[in-house]
Design a protein around this motif. Structure first.
Motif, PDB file in Angstrom:
ATOM      1  N   TRP A   1     -23.545  11.865 -65.258  1.00  0.00           N
ATOM      2  CA  TRP A   1     -22.129  11.892 -65.631  1.00  0.00           C
ATOM      3  C   TRP A   1     -21.977  12.140 -67.128  1.00  0.00           C
ATOM      4  O   TRP A   1     -22.491  11.398 -67.951  1.00  0.00           O
ATOM      5  CB  TRP A   1     -21.448  10.571 -65.259  1.00  0.00           C
ATOM      6  CG  TRP A   1     -20.002  10.619 -65.620  1.00  0.00           C
ATOM      7  CD1 TRP A   1     -19.411  10.036 -66.701  1.00  0.00           C
ATOM      8  CD2 TRP A   1     -18.972  11.315 -64.932  1.00  0.00           C
ATOM      9  NE1 TRP A   1     -18.080  10.323 -66.720  1.00  0.00           N
ATOM     10  CE2 TRP A   1     -17.776  11.115 -65.637  1.00  0.00           C
ATOM     11  CE3 TRP A   1     -18.941  12.097 -63.780  1.00  0.00           C
ATOM     12  CZ2 TRP A   1     -16.555  11.659 -65.236  1.00  0.00           C
ATOM     13  CZ3 TRP A   1     -17.723  12.636 -63.382  1.00  0.00           C
ATOM     14  CH2 TRP A   1     -16.552  12.406 -64.105  1.00  0.00           C
TER      15      TRP A   1
ATOM     16  N   ASP B   1     -19.050  18.128 -63.761  1.00  0.00           N
ATOM     17  CA  ASP B   1     -19.125  16.826 -63.107  1.00  0.00           C
ATOM     18  C   ASP B   1     -18.036  16.769 -62.033  1.00  0.00           C
ATOM     19  O   ASP B   1     -18.225  16.203 -60.976  1.00  0.00           O
ATOM     20  CB  ASP B   1     -18.974  15.699 -64.116  1.00  0.00           C
ATOM     21  CG  ASP B   1     -20.179  15.600 -65.037  1.00  0.00           C
ATOM     22  OD1 ASP B   1     -21.286  16.010 -64.642  1.00  0.00           O
ATOM     23  OD2 ASP B   1     -20.020  15.117 -66.172  1.00  0.00           O
ATOM     24  N   ALA B   2     -16.882  17.379 -62.341  1.00  0.00           N
ATOM     25  CA  ALA B   2     -15.801  17.602 -61.385  1.00  0.00           C
ATOM     26  C   ALA B   2     -15.066  18.862 -61.837  1.00  0.00           C
ATOM     27  O   ALA B   2     -15.180  19.281 -62.991  1.00  0.00           O
ATOM     28  CB  ALA B   2     -14.854  16.408 -61.329  1.00  0.00           C
TER      29      ALA B   2
ATOM     30  N   GLU C   1     -20.858  18.123 -59.516  1.00  0.00           N
ATOM     31  CA  GLU C   1     -21.859  17.075 -59.372  1.00  0.00           C
ATOM     32  C   GLU C   1     -21.313  15.789 -58.752  1.00  0.00           C
ATOM     33  O   GLU C   1     -22.004  15.127 -57.981  1.00  0.00           O
ATOM     34  CB  GLU C   1     -22.466  16.783 -60.749  1.00  0.00           C
ATOM     35  CG  GLU C   1     -23.692  15.931 -60.707  1.00  0.00           C
ATOM     36  CD  GLU C   1     -24.370  15.809 -62.064  1.00  0.00           C
ATOM     37  OE1 GLU C   1     -25.454  15.220 -62.099  1.00  0.00           O
ATOM     38  OE2 GLU C   1     -23.828  16.285 -63.077  1.00  0.00           O
ATOM     39  N   PHE C   2     -20.071  15.396 -59.087  1.00  0.00           N
ATOM     40  CA  PHE C   2     -19.553  14.111 -58.622  1.00  0.00           C
ATOM     41  C   PHE C   2     -18.321  14.213 -57.734  1.00  0.00           C
ATOM     42  O   PHE C   2     -17.897  13.217 -57.173  1.00  0.00           O
ATOM     43  CB  PHE C   2     -19.245  13.200 -59.816  1.00  0.00           C
ATOM     44  CG  PHE C   2     -20.499  12.718 -60.489  1.00  0.00           C
ATOM     45  CD1 PHE C   2     -21.129  11.560 -60.056  1.00  0.00           C
ATOM     46  CD2 PHE C   2     -21.070  13.426 -61.528  1.00  0.00           C
ATOM     47  CE1 PHE C   2     -22.298  11.126 -60.651  1.00  0.00           C
ATOM     48  CE2 PHE C   2     -22.236  12.999 -62.137  1.00  0.00           C
ATOM     49  CZ  PHE C   2     -22.851  11.847 -61.698  1.00  0.00           C
TER      50      PHE C   2
ATOM     51  N   GLU D   1      -9.899  14.750 -60.105  1.00  0.00           N
ATOM     52  CA  GLU D   1      -9.510  13.369 -60.393  1.00  0.00           C
ATOM     53  C   GLU D   1      -8.100  13.333 -60.950  1.00  0.00           C
ATOM     54  O   GLU D   1      -7.739  14.139 -61.810  1.00  0.00           O
ATOM     55  CB  GLU D   1     -10.450  12.741 -61.418  1.00  0.00           C
ATOM     56  CG  GLU D   1     -10.029  11.334 -61.825  1.00  0.00           C
ATOM     57  CD  GLU D   1     -10.912  10.711 -62.884  1.00  0.00           C
ATOM     58  OE1 GLU D   1     -10.592   9.586 -63.306  1.00  0.00           O
ATOM     59  OE2 GLU D   1     -11.920  11.328 -63.293  1.00  0.00           O
TER      60      GLU D   1
ATOM     61  N   ARG E   1     -19.427   9.193 -51.571  1.00  0.00           N
ATOM     62  CA  ARG E   1     -19.369   8.894 -53.008  1.00  0.00           C
ATOM     63  C   ARG E   1     -19.048  10.110 -53.869  1.00  0.00           C
ATOM     64  O   ARG E   1     -18.905   9.993 -55.065  1.00  0.00           O
ATOM     65  CB  ARG E   1     -20.659   8.237 -53.524  1.00  0.00           C
ATOM     66  CG  ARG E   1     -20.903   6.850 -52.969  1.00  0.00           C
ATOM     67  CD  ARG E   1     -22.158   6.212 -53.532  1.00  0.00           C
ATOM     68  NE  ARG E   1     -22.259   6.307 -54.976  1.00  0.00           N
ATOM     69  CZ  ARG E   1     -21.925   5.344 -55.846  1.00  0.00           C
ATOM     70  NH1 ARG E   1     -21.476   4.210 -55.398  1.00  0.00           N
ATOM     71  NH2 ARG E   1     -22.075   5.526 -57.134  1.00  0.00           N
ATOM     72  N   PHE E   2     -18.962  11.289 -53.281  1.00  0.00           N
ATOM     73  CA  PHE E   2     -18.672  12.531 -54.012  1.00  0.00           C
ATOM     74  C   PHE E   2     -17.502  13.229 -53.321  1.00  0.00           C
ATOM     75  O   PHE E   2     -17.678  14.244 -52.652  1.00  0.00           O
ATOM     76  CB  PHE E   2     -19.915  13.420 -54.074  1.00  0.00           C
ATOM     77  CG  PHE E   2     -21.096  12.699 -54.657  1.00  0.00           C
ATOM     78  CD1 PHE E   2     -21.191  12.487 -56.029  1.00  0.00           C
ATOM     79  CD2 PHE E   2     -22.100  12.193 -53.843  1.00  0.00           C
ATOM     80  CE1 PHE E   2     -22.263  11.793 -56.573  1.00  0.00           C
ATOM     81  CE2 PHE E   2     -23.175  11.504 -54.384  1.00  0.00           C
ATOM     82  CZ  PHE E   2     -23.250  11.297 -55.751  1.00  0.00           C
TER      83      PHE E   2
ATOM     84  N   GLN F   1     -10.401   7.456 -52.765  1.00  0.00           N
ATOM     85  CA  GLN F   1     -11.130   8.710 -52.631  1.00  0.00           C
ATOM     86  C   GLN F   1     -10.641   9.446 -51.390  1.00  0.00           C
ATOM     87  O   GLN F   1     -10.343   8.823 -50.375  1.00  0.00           O
ATOM     88  CB  GLN F   1     -12.635   8.454 -52.543  1.00  0.00           C
ATOM     89  CG  GLN F   1     -13.207   7.876 -53.808  1.00  0.00           C
ATOM     90  CD  GLN F   1     -14.727   7.816 -53.793  1.00  0.00           C
ATOM     91  OE1 GLN F   1     -15.375   7.972 -52.759  1.00  0.00           O
ATOM     92  NE2 GLN F   1     -15.296   7.589 -54.966  1.00  0.00           N
TER      93      GLN F   1
ATOM     94  N   TYR G   1     -29.147  11.395 -58.987  1.00  0.00           N
ATOM     95  CA  TYR G   1     -28.242  10.826 -59.979  1.00  0.00           C
ATOM     96  C   TYR G   1     -27.346   9.728 -59.414  1.00  0.00           C
ATOM     97  O   TYR G   1     -26.419   9.309 -60.064  1.00  0.00           O
ATOM     98  CB  TYR G   1     -27.399  11.920 -60.660  1.00  0.00           C
ATOM     99  CG  TYR G   1     -26.827  12.944 -59.732  1.00  0.00           C
ATOM    100  CD1 TYR G   1     -25.679  12.685 -59.004  1.00  0.00           C
ATOM    101  CD2 TYR G   1     -27.447  14.167 -59.575  1.00  0.00           C
ATOM    102  CE1 TYR G   1     -25.154  13.625 -58.154  1.00  0.00           C
ATOM    103  CE2 TYR G   1     -26.928  15.115 -58.717  1.00  0.00           C
ATOM    104  CZ  TYR G   1     -25.775  14.843 -58.015  1.00  0.00           C
ATOM    105  OH  TYR G   1     -25.267  15.773 -57.155  1.00  0.00           O
ATOM    106  N   LEU G   2     -27.619   9.224 -58.238  1.00  0.00           N
ATOM    107  CA  LEU G   2     -26.830   8.106 -57.698  1.00  0.00           C
ATOM    108  C   LEU G   2     -27.159   6.821 -58.405  1.00  0.00           C
ATOM    109  O   LEU G   2     -28.247   6.571 -58.821  1.00  0.00           O
ATOM    110  CB  LEU G   2     -27.108   7.939 -56.214  1.00  0.00           C
ATOM    111  CG  LEU G   2     -26.323   8.839 -55.297  1.00  0.00           C
ATOM    112  CD1 LEU G   2     -26.683   8.573 -53.853  1.00  0.00           C
ATOM    113  CD2 LEU G   2     -24.861   8.708 -55.485  1.00  0.00           C
TER     114      LEU G   2
END
Length: 182
Positions: A60, A85-86, A107-108, A112, A134-135, A165, A181-182
């Motif tokens: 992140w 990352d987003a 990545e995430f 957002e 989680r993503f 989410q 990367y978790l």
């Protein structure tokens, strides 16, 4: 009011900085080495093109392709935002997504909404082929009163206690990713 057609990172950055420009149309795929700040009313017409964050170090880093901050009346349409990352951060702003918006390959997660923002999905088709547990495709920072409206997805409030989410596929709610990367 001016319109700008852009095909390079330098042209896109200049158009974003030019307060006279009210509409930006992408005419080619663009790679950006930095977050692209949108801090005034603006329409971005993606034309089916891609804006990718490159390079984006693993982990992140707060690297959003577009960071909309402190404004309203922003519309983003027909675009792919990837490799960050987003793809999109809506912070203290109001943004509308229209057309085909693809947030795959971040990545995430996809987008957002934070800090009292409203992210509106208005007749848009949202795609995220890399969504997994989680993503999410989208998320609200629940501690700051952010909202996402008009988005047809399954919400989950248990993955991260301070977030709502949103997942396009319910299978993403139970599939655990084993990414490093978790």
């Amino acid at each position: 009011a001016f319109a700008a057609d852009v095909s390079t990172f330098a042209e896109l950055k200049a158009a974003l900085a030019d307060t006279a420009t009210t509409t930006i149309t992408l005419t080619a795929d663009i790679a950006t080495p930095e977050k692209l700040l949108i801090n005034r009313p603006l329409t971005i017409i993606g034309g089916g093109k891609t804006v990718s964050f490159a390079p984006n170090p693993v982990g992140w880093n707060g690297n959003y392709v577009f960071h909309v901050y402190g404004t309203s009346d922003v519309t983003i349409s027909d675009i792919k935002l990837t490799s960050g990352d987003a793809g999109l951060l809506v912070n203290n702003s109001n943004v509308t997504l229209t057309g085909a918006v693809d947030v795959s390959g971040n990545e995430f997660g996809g987008s957002e909404s934070s800090n009292g923002s409203v992210l509106t999905v208005s007749g848009a088709t949202i795609t995220n082929s890399t969504e997994s547990y989680r993503f999410p495709t989208a998320w609200e920072d629940g501690t700051t009163g952010a909202t996402i409206v008009g988005f047809s997805a399954t919400s989950n409030t248990t993955v991260v206690p301070t977030q709502v989410q949103y997942y396009l596929q319910t299978s993403s709610l139970t599939t655990v990713t084993t990414a490093a990367y978790l």
